[in-house]
Design a protein around this motif. Structure first.
Motif, short mmCIF file in Angstrom:
data_model
loop_
_atom_site.label_atom_id
_atom_site.label_comp_id
_atom_site.label_asym_id
_atom_site.label_seq_id
_atom_site.Cartn_x
_atom_site.Cartn_y
_atom_site.Cartn_z
N ASP A 194 0.85 -1.20 0.00
CA ASP A 194 0.00 0.00 0.00
C ASP A 194 0.88 1.24 0.00
N PRO A 195 1.29 1.70 -1.17
CA PRO A 195 2.29 2.78 -1.25
C PRO A 195 1.73 4.14 -0.82
N SER A 196 2.55 4.91 -0.09
CA SER A 196 2.18 6.29 0.28
C SER A 196 2.72 7.24 -0.78
N PRO A 197 1.94 8.26 -1.12
CA PRO A 197 2.39 9.18 -2.17
C PRO A 197 3.69 9.91 -1.85
N HIS A 198 3.97 10.16 -0.55
CA HIS A 198 5.19 10.91 -0.21
C HIS A 198 6.42 10.01 -0.17
N LEU A 199 6.23 8.71 -0.45
CA LEU A 199 7.38 7.78 -0.48
C LEU A 199 7.46 7.09 -1.85
N LEU A 200 7.24 7.88 -2.89
CA LEU A 200 7.11 7.33 -4.24
C LEU A 200 8.27 6.43 -4.67
N ASP A 201 9.50 6.93 -4.55
CA ASP A 201 10.64 6.12 -5.00
C ASP A 201 10.88 4.93 -4.07
#
Ligand code: NAD
Ligand code: MG
Length: 297
Positions: A194-201
């Motif tokens: 579940d990726p967070s937008p502020h941890l894209l890379d």
């Protein structure tokens, strides 16, 4: 009469948010965290589950890797750690703890974003330990950015190299030296589900680690080597205040889990012991999530 059972409420075992804001330069030092993380220094009891085994743990100076190093040593393994040269204080502190327990910690500093260094660490560990049959690929880079436009090519490159390339280089090298019965453990994240937008890379690398682990596991088993991964939820480590999250997020770290608090490194070390040990002989290509109840899908 039997001893009273050791029952503890997991919700109250460790500190809950809010925490102090506490910025540090990356990669940061554990020793400066408030409150200090628990790596099992005073609590982990071994029972010879890894007797005579020889383990390399990347990022073993601090956080999750440090808790794994302590647990492995107390389970009877010989341990080598890799870390960045600027983290020598944390590494020395751990070496002192090992010494007090009559054990030796093999310290192998080096920057894993360099291919020759990464490959060399595996060879050096095997040489220093007299073989290598456990490798925990735990080193990781995480830098929070509010928007994709803020991520420099350099940051993207360093995150990929640390989290993905080093895993590939070291796995390839390990296959040359590891015996039948050995175990490789990668470190994914809930960010790989579940990726967070502020941890894209960062989240991108954690999806890659999951894919690599599941694919690699299926071929490594042909060599009698088991590959699995661990996916931590929020854990109280220096990765977070040293640029991994905003200070506002650090203050409320772990609050969103059903447990209402972050995990402490000591609470995940057992997953790494299990996956490395012969108890997990039929466990292959698994990603074991330890999240305080936060579902992964
Ligand atoms: P940590 O900062 O204590 O450990 C990360 C380690 O990575 C550092 O100690 C450092 O030695 C190593 N490292 C970073 N860049 C390196 C490089 N170029 N060369 C060599 N070593 C390098 O933090 P941690 O939280 O214990 O992180 C361990 C792993 O757990 C990471 O892979 C991280 O992504 C993962 N993880 C952590 C959390 C969390 O909430 N703390 C959640 C999910 C996954
Ligand atoms: Mg560190």
């Amino acid at each position: 009469m039997a001893d009273a059972p050791d029952l503890r409420d997991p919700r109250d075992l460790y500190p809950r948010p809010p925490f102090e804001k506490q910025p540090q330069e990356a990669t940061g030092l554990d020793a400066k965290m408030k409150p200090e993380p628990d790596h099992g220094e005073d609590s982990y009891r071994g029972s010879n589950r890894l007797k005579g085994r020889r383990a390399l743990i990347t990022g073993g100076d601090s956080g999750i890797g440090r808790a794994v190093a302590i647990a492995y040593a107390r389970e009877g393994a010989e341990v080598a750690i890799n870390y960045l040269p600027q983290e020598e204080d944390d590494a020395n502190d751990l070496a002192g703890l090992f010494e007090n327990e009559g054990r030796k910690l093999v310290k192998l500093p080096g920057d894993l974003t360099d291919e020759e260094t990464a490959r060399g660490i595996v060879r050096q560990a095997a040489e220093a330990l007299g073989g290598l049959d456990i490798m925990v690929l735990n080193a990781g880079k995480q830098v929070t950015q509010p928007d994709i436009t803020e991520i420099s090519s350099e940051q993207f490159d360093q995150t990929m190299k640390t989290n993905v390339y080093a895993m590939f280089w070291m796995s390839q090298e390990a296959m040359k030296v590891m015996p039948v019965g050995a175990s490789i453990i990668t470190v994914a994240s809930t960010q790989g589900f579940d990726p967070s937008p502020h941890l894209l890379d960062y989240a991108t690398t954690k999806f890659a680690i999951r894919g690599f682990t599941v694919a690699f596991a299926q071929v490594a088993v042909d060599h009698g080597i088991r590959v699995n991964g661990v996916a931590p939820g929020p854990f109280w480590t220096v990765l977070q205040p040293a640029g991994g999250q905003t200070q506002e997020k650090v203050a409320h770290f772990g609050e969103e889990t059903p447990m209402g608090r972050p995990g402490q490194p000591a609470e995940i070390a057992g997953a790494f012991v299990y996956l490395a040990s012969n108890d997990a002989s039929f466990t292959v290509g698994e990603i074991l999530a330890v999240t305080g109840g936060k579902p992964v899908s």
